[in-house]
Design a protein around this motif. Structure first.
Motif, PDB file in Angstrom:
ATOM      1  N   GLY A   1       0.804  -1.218   0.000  1.00  0.00           N
ATOM      2  CA  GLY A   1       0.000   0.000   0.000  1.00  0.00           C
ATOM      3  C   GLY A   1       0.834   1.263   0.000  1.00  0.00           C
ATOM      4  N   LEU A   2       1.944   1.277   0.741  1.00  0.00           N
ATOM      5  CA  LEU A   2       2.793   2.469   0.785  1.00  0.00           C
ATOM      6  C   LEU A   2       3.447   2.713  -0.572  1.00  0.00           C
ATOM      7  CD1 LEU A   2       3.922   4.780   2.481  1.00  0.00           C
ATOM      8  CD2 LEU A   2       5.857   3.304   3.069  1.00  0.00           C
ATOM      9  N   SER A   3       3.923   1.655  -1.207  1.00  0.00           N
ATOM     10  CA  SER A   3       4.519   1.785  -2.531  1.00  0.00           C
ATOM     11  C   SER A   3       3.484   2.258  -3.545  1.00  0.00           C
ATOM     12  CB  SER A   3       5.118   0.447  -2.978  1.00  0.00           C
ATOM     13  OG  SER A   3       6.075  -0.020  -2.052  1.00  0.00           O
ATOM     14  N   MET A   4       2.260   1.719  -3.443  1.00  0.00           N
ATOM     15  CA  MET A   4       1.187   2.136  -4.336  1.00  0.00           C
ATOM     16  C   MET A   4       0.819   3.593  -4.108  1.00  0.00           C
ATOM     17  SD  MET A   4      -1.261  -1.254  -4.241  1.00  0.00           S
ATOM     18  CE  MET A   4      -2.569  -0.436  -5.143  1.00  0.00           C
ATOM     19  N   ALA A   5       0.807   4.017  -2.850  1.00  0.00           N
ATOM     20  CA  ALA A   5       0.483   5.407  -2.533  1.00  0.00           C
ATOM     21  C   ALA A   5       1.501   6.355  -3.168  1.00  0.00           C
ATOM     22  CB  ALA A   5       0.442   5.605  -1.019  1.00  0.00           C
ATOM     23  N   ALA A   6       2.771   5.966  -3.131  1.00  0.00           N
ATOM     24  CA  ALA A   6       3.821   6.796  -3.724  1.00  0.00           C
ATOM     25  C   ALA A   6       3.621   6.942  -5.227  1.00  0.00           C
ATOM     26  CB  ALA A   6       5.190   6.200  -3.421  1.00  0.00           C
TER      27      ALA A   6
ATOM     28  N   TYR B   1      10.961  13.597  -1.151  1.00  0.00           N
ATOM     29  CA  TYR B   1      10.906  12.391  -0.314  1.00  0.00           C
ATOM     30  C   TYR B   1      10.491  11.151  -1.103  1.00  0.00           C
ATOM     31  CZ  TYR B   1       5.930  13.513  -0.235  1.00  0.00           C
ATOM     32  OH  TYR B   1       4.636  13.797  -0.607  1.00  0.00           O
ATOM     33  N   LEU B   2       9.964  11.367  -2.320  1.00  0.00           N
ATOM     34  CA  LEU B   2       9.614  10.247  -3.194  1.00  0.00           C
ATOM     35  C   LEU B   2      10.697  10.003  -4.244  1.00  0.00           C
ATOM     36  CD1 LEU B   2       5.795  10.891  -3.778  1.00  0.00           C
ATOM     37  CD2 LEU B   2       6.874   9.362  -2.114  1.00  0.00           C
ATOM     38  N   ARG B   3      11.875  10.568  -4.037  1.00  0.00           N
ATOM     39  CA  ARG B   3      12.982  10.454  -4.973  1.00  0.00           C
ATOM     40  C   ARG B   3      13.287   9.004  -5.372  1.00  0.00           C
ATOM     41  NH1 ARG B   3      15.492  13.097  -8.775  1.00  0.00           N
ATOM     42  NH2 ARG B   3      15.418  14.987  -7.477  1.00  0.00           N
TER      43      ARG B   3
END
Length: 216
Positions: free
Chosen positions: A31-36, A65-67
């Motif tokens: 979910g965190l990766s998908m959110a990014a 922060y999403l680098r």
């Protein structure tokens, strides 16, 4: 009080009281990766064409922060979204995911929404203790849009869908509210008058299904 992005809100809601992601359930990590990925898409930092991602624009400073996610897309473009999520969620080591987690977690700390704490073996990792007030603010924002009449933003619809797929949405709402939420999310998925919201939720459904297939 806080201006939090989709990825920041998601992480804040899935962190447990020890400042970690729950150990059971790959869905929270995915979910965190998908959110990014979704945040980069919604902000038009990356684009999705023919079911593949590319990065035609530079990464804005406010999304630094999403680098790690942006750089992976830029290097591999055009790349399928599920390949990006797999790289940060299903790698044999957790280094890639830790980079993403620490980037988002540090932003929460900088905004006063979390407190850092040494964690892991020899304290080599960082946990992020969520501020209760910040979590409540995010939840109240969802409640205001999803349980009342009126428009629902793409970010709120995406956040609710991500939390629902991660198995975390229900713990913030009463039994009655959960029933209403399920009905509201179903309506949003079928509401063609707000195609952008509908597309975001459809994307989450299809990407989570693709990841589950990859794991099994």
């Amino acid at each position: 009080m806080w201006n939090l992005t989709l990825t920041q809100q998601y992480l804040l809601c899935v962190l447990n009281q020890k400042g970690r992601l729950p150990t059971l359930g790959l869905e929270k990590v995915v979910g965190l990766s998908m959110a990014a990925v979704l945040e980069l898409l919604l902000e038009e930092t990356v684009v999705l064409e023919e079911k593949k991602l590319s990065a035609p624009a530079s990464l804005p400073q406010e999304q630094e922060y999403l680098r790690p996610v942006y750089d992976f897309i830029a290097k591999k473009q055009p790349v399928k979204p599920e390949k990006v999520v797999e790289y940060f969620s299903l790698n044999l080591t957790d280094r890639n995911f830790t980079q993403l987690l620490d980037g988002v977690g540090t932003q929460l700390v900088n905004k006063g929404c979390a407190v850092p704490k040494q964690d892991g073996f020899l304290g080599k990792k960082t946990a992020y203790l969520p501020a209760r007030q910040a979590v409540d603010l995010v939840v109240e924002g969802m409640r205001a849009q999803l349980l009342e009449e009126g428009p629902v933003s793409r970010e709120t619809a995406a956040l609710a869908a991500l939390l629902d797929k991660s198995g975390e949405l229900g713990r913030f709402f009463s039994a009655y509210e959960k029933k209403t939420l399920k009905s509201r999310l179903k309506e949003l998925r079928q509401d063609q008058t707000n195609r952008l919201v509908c597309q975001a939720m459809e994307y989450i459904d299809s990407l989570m299904a693709a990841i589950i297939v990859a794991v099994t």
